[in-house]
Design a protein around this motif. Structure first.
Motif, PDB file in Angstrom:
ATOM      1  N   VAL A 218       0.844  -1.204   0.000  1.00  0.00           N
ATOM      2  CA  VAL A 218       0.000   0.000   0.000  1.00  0.00           C
ATOM      3  C   VAL A 218       0.879   1.254   0.000  1.00  0.00           C
ATOM      4  O   VAL A 218       0.643   2.191  -0.770  1.00  0.00           O
ATOM      5  CB  VAL A 218      -0.936   0.001   1.225  1.00  0.00           C
ATOM      6  CG1 VAL A 218      -1.719   1.306   1.294  1.00  0.00           C
ATOM      7  CG2 VAL A 218      -1.890  -1.177   1.158  1.00  0.00           C
ATOM      8  N   SER A 219       1.897   1.285   0.851  1.00  0.00           N
ATOM      9  CA  SER A 219       2.768   2.456   0.929  1.00  0.00           C
ATOM     10  C   SER A 219       3.521   2.685  -0.377  1.00  0.00           C
ATOM     11  O   SER A 219       3.779   3.836  -0.762  1.00  0.00           O
ATOM     12  CB  SER A 219       3.769   2.281   2.079  1.00  0.00           C
ATOM     13  OG  SER A 219       3.096   2.186   3.314  1.00  0.00           O
ATOM     14  N   ARG A 220       3.872   1.619  -1.058  1.00  0.00           N
ATOM     15  CA  ARG A 220       4.619   1.753  -2.312  1.00  0.00           C
ATOM     16  C   ARG A 220       3.775   2.358  -3.437  1.00  0.00           C
ATOM     17  O   ARG A 220       4.320   2.775  -4.468  1.00  0.00           O
ATOM     18  CB  ARG A 220       5.158   0.391  -2.752  1.00  0.00           C
ATOM     19  CG  ARG A 220       6.271  -0.129  -1.841  1.00  0.00           C
ATOM     20  CD  ARG A 220       6.826  -1.457  -2.344  1.00  0.00           C
ATOM     21  NE  ARG A 220       7.909  -1.903  -1.493  1.00  0.00           N
ATOM     22  CZ  ARG A 220       9.177  -1.508  -1.616  1.00  0.00           C
ATOM     23  NH1 ARG A 220       9.504  -0.648  -2.567  1.00  0.00           N
ATOM     24  NH2 ARG A 220      10.111  -1.970  -0.816  1.00  0.00           N
ATOM     25  N   ARG A 221       2.469   2.395  -3.252  1.00  0.00           N
ATOM     26  CA  ARG A 221       1.609   2.996  -4.275  1.00  0.00           C
ATOM     27  C   ARG A 221       1.757   4.510  -4.344  1.00  0.00           C
ATOM     28  O   ARG A 221       1.441   5.119  -5.362  1.00  0.00           O
ATOM     29  CB  ARG A 221       0.141   2.663  -3.983  1.00  0.00           C
ATOM     30  CG  ARG A 221      -0.246   1.231  -4.235  1.00  0.00           C
ATOM     31  CD  ARG A 221      -1.696   1.002  -3.843  1.00  0.00           C
ATOM     32  NE  ARG A 221      -2.609   1.971  -4.457  1.00  0.00           N
ATOM     33  CZ  ARG A 221      -3.899   2.059  -4.176  1.00  0.00           C
ATOM     34  NH1 ARG A 221      -4.430   1.228  -3.285  1.00  0.00           N
ATOM     35  NH2 ARG A 221      -4.666   2.958  -4.765  1.00  0.00           N
ATOM     36  N   VAL A 222       2.207   5.115  -3.261  1.00  0.00           N
ATOM     37  CA  VAL A 222       2.246   6.577  -3.180  1.00  0.00           C
ATOM     38  C   VAL A 222       3.469   7.096  -3.924  1.00  0.00           C
ATOM     39  O   VAL A 222       4.606   6.736  -3.609  1.00  0.00           O
ATOM     40  CB  VAL A 222       2.276   7.049  -1.715  1.00  0.00           C
ATOM     41  CG1 VAL A 222       2.277   8.565  -1.660  1.00  0.00           C
ATOM     42  CG2 VAL A 222       1.085   6.477  -0.959  1.00  0.00           C
TER      43      VAL A 222
END
Length: 303
Positions: A218-222
Protein backbone atom coordinates in the motif's frame (compact mmCIF):
# COMPACT_ATOMS: atom_id res chain seq x y z
CA UNK A 1 -25.74 20.63 36.94
CA UNK A 2 -28.85 21.02 39.11
CA UNK A 3 -30.81 19.12 36.48
CA UNK A 4 -28.36 16.22 36.65
CA UNK A 5 -28.37 16.15 40.45
CA UNK A 6 -32.19 16.23 40.55
CA UNK A 7 -32.51 13.09 38.45
CA UNK A 8 -33.27 15.24 35.44
CA UNK A 9 -31.50 12.86 33.07
CA UNK A 10 -33.74 9.99 34.08
CA UNK A 11 -36.84 12.11 33.54
CA UNK A 12 -35.69 13.38 30.13
CA UNK A 13 -34.74 9.87 29.00
CA UNK A 14 -38.03 8.37 30.13
CA UNK A 15 -40.07 11.03 28.33
CA UNK A 16 -38.05 10.55 25.12
CA UNK A 17 -38.61 6.80 25.31
CA UNK A 18 -42.34 7.19 26.04
CA UNK A 19 -42.83 9.48 23.03
CA UNK A 20 -40.21 7.98 20.75
CA UNK A 21 -42.28 8.64 17.60
CA UNK A 22 -43.03 12.25 18.45
CA UNK A 23 -40.35 14.32 16.71
CA UNK A 24 -41.18 17.48 18.67
CA UNK A 25 -40.50 15.67 21.95
CA UNK A 26 -37.29 14.21 20.54
CA UNK A 27 -36.12 17.63 19.36
CA UNK A 28 -36.82 19.16 22.78
CA UNK A 29 -35.09 16.30 24.59
CA UNK A 30 -32.03 16.55 22.37
CA UNK A 31 -31.90 20.31 22.85
CA UNK A 32 -31.62 19.77 26.61
CA UNK A 33 -29.08 16.94 26.26
CA UNK A 34 -26.93 19.03 23.94
CA UNK A 35 -26.87 21.91 26.43
CA UNK A 36 -26.10 19.58 29.32
CA UNK A 37 -23.31 17.86 27.37
CA UNK A 38 -21.42 21.15 27.19
CA UNK A 39 -20.81 20.97 30.95
CA UNK A 40 -17.91 18.67 31.96
CA UNK A 41 -19.84 17.47 35.03
CA UNK A 42 -23.07 16.74 33.16
CA UNK A 43 -21.14 15.22 30.28
CA UNK A 44 -19.83 12.56 32.62
CA UNK A 45 -23.30 11.94 34.05
CA UNK A 46 -24.77 11.45 30.58
CA UNK A 47 -22.02 9.00 29.63
CA UNK A 48 -22.66 6.96 32.77
CA UNK A 49 -26.43 6.98 32.31
CA UNK A 50 -27.52 3.93 30.34
CA UNK A 51 -31.02 5.40 29.96
CA UNK A 52 -29.75 8.71 28.58
CA UNK A 53 -27.36 7.08 26.09
CA UNK A 54 -30.06 4.66 24.96
CA UNK A 55 -32.51 7.51 24.43
CA UNK A 56 -29.86 9.44 22.47
CA UNK A 57 -29.11 6.54 20.14
CA UNK A 58 -32.79 5.63 19.73
CA UNK A 59 -33.86 9.13 18.73
CA UNK A 60 -31.24 9.14 15.95
CA UNK A 61 -33.56 6.71 14.15
CA UNK A 62 -35.60 9.76 13.11
CA UNK A 63 -33.40 9.91 10.01
CA UNK A 64 -35.62 12.28 8.06
CA UNK A 65 -35.73 14.97 10.78
CA UNK A 66 -32.78 17.26 10.16
CA UNK A 67 -33.10 19.04 13.52
CA UNK A 68 -32.97 15.73 15.39
CA UNK A 69 -29.90 14.74 13.38
CA UNK A 70 -28.13 18.05 13.95
CA UNK A 71 -28.79 18.07 17.69
CA UNK A 72 -28.04 14.37 18.00
CA UNK A 73 -24.69 14.59 16.20
CA UNK A 74 -23.75 17.70 18.19
CA UNK A 75 -24.53 15.93 21.47
CA UNK A 76 -22.57 12.84 20.46
CA UNK A 77 -19.57 15.00 19.54
CA UNK A 78 -19.66 16.72 22.94
CA UNK A 79 -19.77 13.34 24.65
CA UNK A 80 -16.88 11.72 22.76
CA UNK A 81 -14.44 14.59 22.30
CA UNK A 82 -12.95 14.47 25.80
CA UNK A 83 -12.05 11.48 27.96
CA UNK A 84 -14.59 9.22 26.35
CA UNK A 85 -14.52 5.62 27.54
CA UNK A 86 -17.31 3.48 26.15
CA UNK A 87 -19.04 1.13 28.53
CA UNK A 88 -19.35 -1.48 25.80
CA UNK A 89 -18.41 -2.22 22.23
CA UNK A 90 -22.11 -2.09 21.35
CA UNK A 91 -22.24 1.58 22.32
CA UNK A 92 -19.35 2.43 20.01
CA UNK A 93 -21.00 0.49 17.19
CA UNK A 94 -24.30 2.32 17.74
CA UNK A 95 -22.62 5.72 17.81
CA UNK A 96 -20.65 4.96 14.65
CA UNK A 97 -23.69 3.64 12.79
CA UNK A 98 -25.92 6.53 13.89
CA UNK A 99 -23.45 9.19 12.79
CA UNK A 100 -22.63 7.56 9.45
CA UNK A 101 -26.32 7.09 8.67
CA UNK A 102 -27.00 10.72 9.54
CA UNK A 103 -24.22 11.84 7.19
CA UNK A 104 -25.68 9.71 4.39
CA UNK A 105 -29.24 10.91 4.86
CA UNK A 106 -28.25 14.58 4.90
CA UNK A 107 -25.19 14.91 2.68
CA UNK A 108 -26.02 18.50 1.75
CA UNK A 109 -26.24 19.71 5.35
CA UNK A 110 -22.84 21.11 6.30
CA UNK A 111 -23.67 21.14 10.02
CA UNK A 112 -24.25 17.38 10.11
CA UNK A 113 -21.19 16.74 7.93
CA UNK A 114 -19.08 18.91 10.25
CA UNK A 115 -20.17 17.03 13.38
CA UNK A 116 -20.06 13.66 11.64
CA UNK A 117 -16.47 14.02 10.41
CA UNK A 118 -15.40 15.22 13.86
CA UNK A 119 -16.95 12.18 15.57
CA UNK A 120 -15.41 9.77 13.05
CA UNK A 121 -11.98 11.33 13.61
CA UNK A 122 -12.27 10.75 17.37
CA UNK A 123 -13.54 7.19 16.99
CA UNK A 124 -10.68 6.39 14.59
CA UNK A 125 -8.12 7.78 17.01
CA UNK A 126 -9.73 5.73 19.77
CA UNK A 127 -8.94 2.50 17.96
CA UNK A 128 -11.90 1.81 15.69
CA UNK A 129 -10.60 2.60 12.18
CA UNK A 130 -11.16 -0.83 10.68
CA UNK A 131 -14.88 -0.90 11.43
CA UNK A 132 -15.31 2.65 10.10
CA UNK A 133 -13.65 1.68 6.83
CA UNK A 134 -15.68 -1.53 6.60
CA UNK A 135 -18.93 0.40 7.08
CA UNK A 136 -18.16 2.82 4.25
CA UNK A 137 -17.09 5.73 6.44
CA UNK A 138 -14.26 6.78 4.12
CA UNK A 139 -16.66 7.27 1.23
CA UNK A 140 -18.85 9.41 3.51
CA UNK A 141 -15.89 11.60 4.53
CA UNK A 142 -14.75 12.11 0.93
CA UNK A 143 -18.35 12.90 -0.04
CA UNK A 144 -18.49 15.59 2.67
CA UNK A 145 -15.32 17.17 1.26
CA UNK A 146 -16.70 17.12 -2.29
CA UNK A 147 -20.10 18.57 -1.38
CA UNK A 148 -18.89 21.34 0.93
CA UNK A 149 -15.74 22.82 -0.63
CA UNK A 150 -16.49 26.29 0.80
CA UNK A 151 -16.96 25.11 4.39
CA UNK A 152 -13.52 25.08 5.99
CA UNK A 153 -14.75 23.43 9.19
CA UNK A 154 -16.00 20.42 7.20
CA UNK A 155 -12.68 20.27 5.36
CA UNK A 156 -10.62 20.43 8.57
CA UNK A 157 -12.56 17.71 10.35
CA UNK A 158 -12.67 15.54 7.23
CA UNK A 159 -8.89 15.79 6.83
CA UNK A 160 -8.40 15.00 10.52
CA UNK A 161 -10.60 11.93 10.10
CA UNK A 162 -8.59 10.77 7.07
CA UNK A 163 -5.35 11.38 8.97
CA UNK A 164 -6.42 9.19 11.90
CA UNK A 165 -7.87 6.46 9.70
CA UNK A 166 -4.73 6.25 7.53
CA UNK A 167 -2.45 6.27 10.55
CA UNK A 168 -4.34 3.57 12.43
CA UNK A 169 -5.19 1.12 9.63
CA UNK A 170 -3.57 0.00 6.38
CA UNK A 171 -6.97 -1.15 5.16
CA UNK A 172 -8.35 2.34 5.71
CA UNK A 173 -5.28 3.88 4.10
CA UNK A 174 -5.75 1.76 1.00
CA UNK A 175 -9.39 2.82 0.74
CA UNK A 176 -8.42 6.47 1.09
CA UNK A 177 -5.90 6.09 -1.74
CA UNK A 178 -8.58 4.36 -3.83
CA UNK A 179 -10.82 7.40 -3.25
CA UNK A 180 -8.04 9.80 -4.38
CA UNK A 181 -7.61 11.07 -0.83
CA UNK A 182 -4.22 12.63 -1.51
CA UNK A 183 -5.59 14.67 -4.39
CA UNK A 184 -8.59 15.73 -2.29
CA UNK A 185 -6.36 17.09 0.49
CA UNK A 186 -4.04 18.80 -2.00
CA UNK A 187 -7.03 20.51 -3.59
CA UNK A 188 -8.16 21.88 -0.22
CA UNK A 189 -4.66 23.19 0.54
CA UNK A 190 -4.56 25.00 -2.79
CA UNK A 191 -8.06 26.42 -2.31
CA UNK A 192 -7.20 27.90 1.11
CA UNK A 193 -3.55 29.02 1.03
CA UNK A 194 -4.18 31.75 3.63
CA UNK A 195 -5.73 29.41 6.23
CA UNK A 196 -2.72 28.49 8.38
CA UNK A 197 -4.56 26.00 10.56
CA UNK A 198 -5.89 24.20 7.50
CA UNK A 199 -2.40 24.08 5.98
CA UNK A 200 -1.02 22.43 9.11
CA UNK A 201 -3.88 19.93 9.33
CA UNK A 202 -3.64 19.21 5.62
CA UNK A 203 0.06 18.38 5.65
CA UNK A 204 -0.45 16.23 8.75
CA UNK A 205 -3.10 14.35 6.83
CA UNK A 206 -0.75 13.93 3.88
CA UNK A 207 1.99 12.70 6.22
CA UNK A 208 -0.27 9.84 7.37
CA UNK A 209 -0.98 8.90 3.76
CA UNK A 210 2.71 9.21 2.80
CA UNK A 211 3.82 7.22 5.86
CA UNK A 212 6.30 4.73 4.51
CA UNK A 213 6.32 1.09 5.43
CA UNK A 214 8.83 -0.47 3.03
CA UNK A 215 7.46 -4.01 3.28
CA UNK A 216 3.92 -2.91 2.55
CA UNK A 217 2.48 -2.73 -0.96
CA UNK A 218 0.00 0.00 0.00
CA UNK A 219 2.77 2.46 0.93
CA UNK A 220 4.62 1.75 -2.31
CA UNK A 221 1.61 3.00 -4.28
CA UNK A 222 2.25 6.58 -3.18
CA UNK A 223 4.31 8.52 -5.70
CA UNK A 224 5.31 12.15 -6.15
CA UNK A 225 2.81 13.75 -8.51
CA UNK A 226 2.47 17.17 -10.09
CA UNK A 227 -0.43 17.72 -7.71
CA UNK A 228 1.83 17.23 -4.67
CA UNK A 229 4.59 19.39 -6.19
CA UNK A 230 2.13 22.18 -6.96
CA UNK A 231 0.69 22.03 -3.44
CA UNK A 232 4.19 22.31 -1.97
CA UNK A 233 4.82 25.51 -3.95
CA UNK A 234 1.44 26.99 -2.94
CA UNK A 235 2.14 26.36 0.76
CA UNK A 236 5.72 27.64 0.62
CA UNK A 237 4.67 30.78 -1.24
CA UNK A 238 2.79 31.85 1.91
CA UNK A 239 4.58 30.06 4.75
CA UNK A 240 8.25 29.64 3.86
CA UNK A 241 9.12 31.68 6.97
CA UNK A 242 6.63 29.95 9.26
CA UNK A 243 8.61 27.30 11.15
CA UNK A 244 5.54 25.33 12.29
CA UNK A 245 4.13 24.97 8.77
CA UNK A 246 7.55 24.20 7.28
CA UNK A 247 8.06 21.50 9.91
CA UNK A 248 4.80 19.78 8.95
CA UNK A 249 5.66 19.94 5.25
CA UNK A 250 9.13 18.53 5.94
CA UNK A 251 7.81 15.63 8.00
CA UNK A 252 5.35 14.72 5.24
CA UNK A 253 7.96 14.86 2.48
CA UNK A 254 10.44 12.84 4.53
CA UNK A 255 7.91 10.01 4.63
CA UNK A 256 7.47 10.28 0.88
CA UNK A 257 11.25 10.23 0.33
CA UNK A 258 11.80 6.81 1.92
CA UNK A 259 11.46 5.16 -1.48
CA UNK A 260 14.25 5.95 -4.00
CA UNK A 261 11.77 6.61 -6.82
CA UNK A 262 10.45 9.61 -4.86
CA UNK A 263 13.69 10.85 -3.32
CA UNK A 264 15.30 12.15 -6.53
CA UNK A 265 12.25 14.24 -7.40
CA UNK A 266 11.96 15.66 -3.88
CA UNK A 267 15.67 16.49 -3.75
CA UNK A 268 15.26 18.70 -6.81
CA UNK A 269 12.06 20.21 -5.38
CA UNK A 270 13.44 21.40 -2.05
CA UNK A 271 17.05 22.29 -2.83
CA UNK A 272 16.25 25.98 -3.33
CA UNK A 273 14.70 26.10 0.15
CA UNK A 274 17.03 23.80 2.07
CA UNK A 275 19.64 26.44 2.83
CA UNK A 276 17.14 28.37 4.93
CA UNK A 277 15.32 25.37 6.44
CA UNK A 278 17.32 22.70 8.25
CA UNK A 279 14.34 20.33 8.31
CA UNK A 280 14.41 20.13 4.50
CA UNK A 281 18.13 19.36 4.17
CA UNK A 282 17.80 15.58 4.76
CA UNK A 283 15.73 15.47 1.58
CA UNK A 284 18.59 16.82 -0.51
CA UNK A 285 20.96 14.46 -2.25
CA UNK A 286 24.70 14.63 -1.62
CA UNK A 287 25.21 16.87 -4.62
CA UNK A 288 22.75 19.46 -3.30
CA UNK A 289 23.89 19.50 0.32
CA UNK A 290 26.10 22.38 1.26
CA UNK A 291 29.67 21.16 1.67
CA UNK A 292 32.37 22.73 3.81
CA UNK A 293 35.50 23.37 1.77
CA UNK A 294 38.76 23.51 3.72
CA UNK A 295 40.37 26.89 3.95
CA UNK A 296 43.61 27.23 1.96
CA UNK A 297 46.67 26.72 4.10
CA UNK A 298 48.98 29.63 4.51
CA UNK A 299 52.40 29.25 3.02
CA UNK A 300 55.16 29.42 5.60
CA UNK A 301 56.96 32.71 5.70
CA UNK A 302 60.68 31.97 5.48
CA UNK A 303 61.75 35.61 5.55
Amino acid sequence: ELICRARGLEIIASIMRAYVRNTSVQQAGLFVLEQLSMSPTCRGEIRRSHDAMTALITTMNHHEDIIVQQKGCATILNLVKTEFVANSRDLIVNIRNSVLESMRQHRDDKTIQHYGCAVISILAKGGHPQSIATKGGIHDIISAMDRHPKCTSVQKYAISALEQLAYQSLTAKEQILDHSGIDKICLVLRLYPSDRDLQIKGWRGLRSLFRAEPDDAVSRRVEVTQNILGTFHVTFASYCRDDAVVEEVSKALQQLAVFPKNRAVLSSLVQDFAEDHASLRPLCGPSTQRTQHPKPRKRPDHN
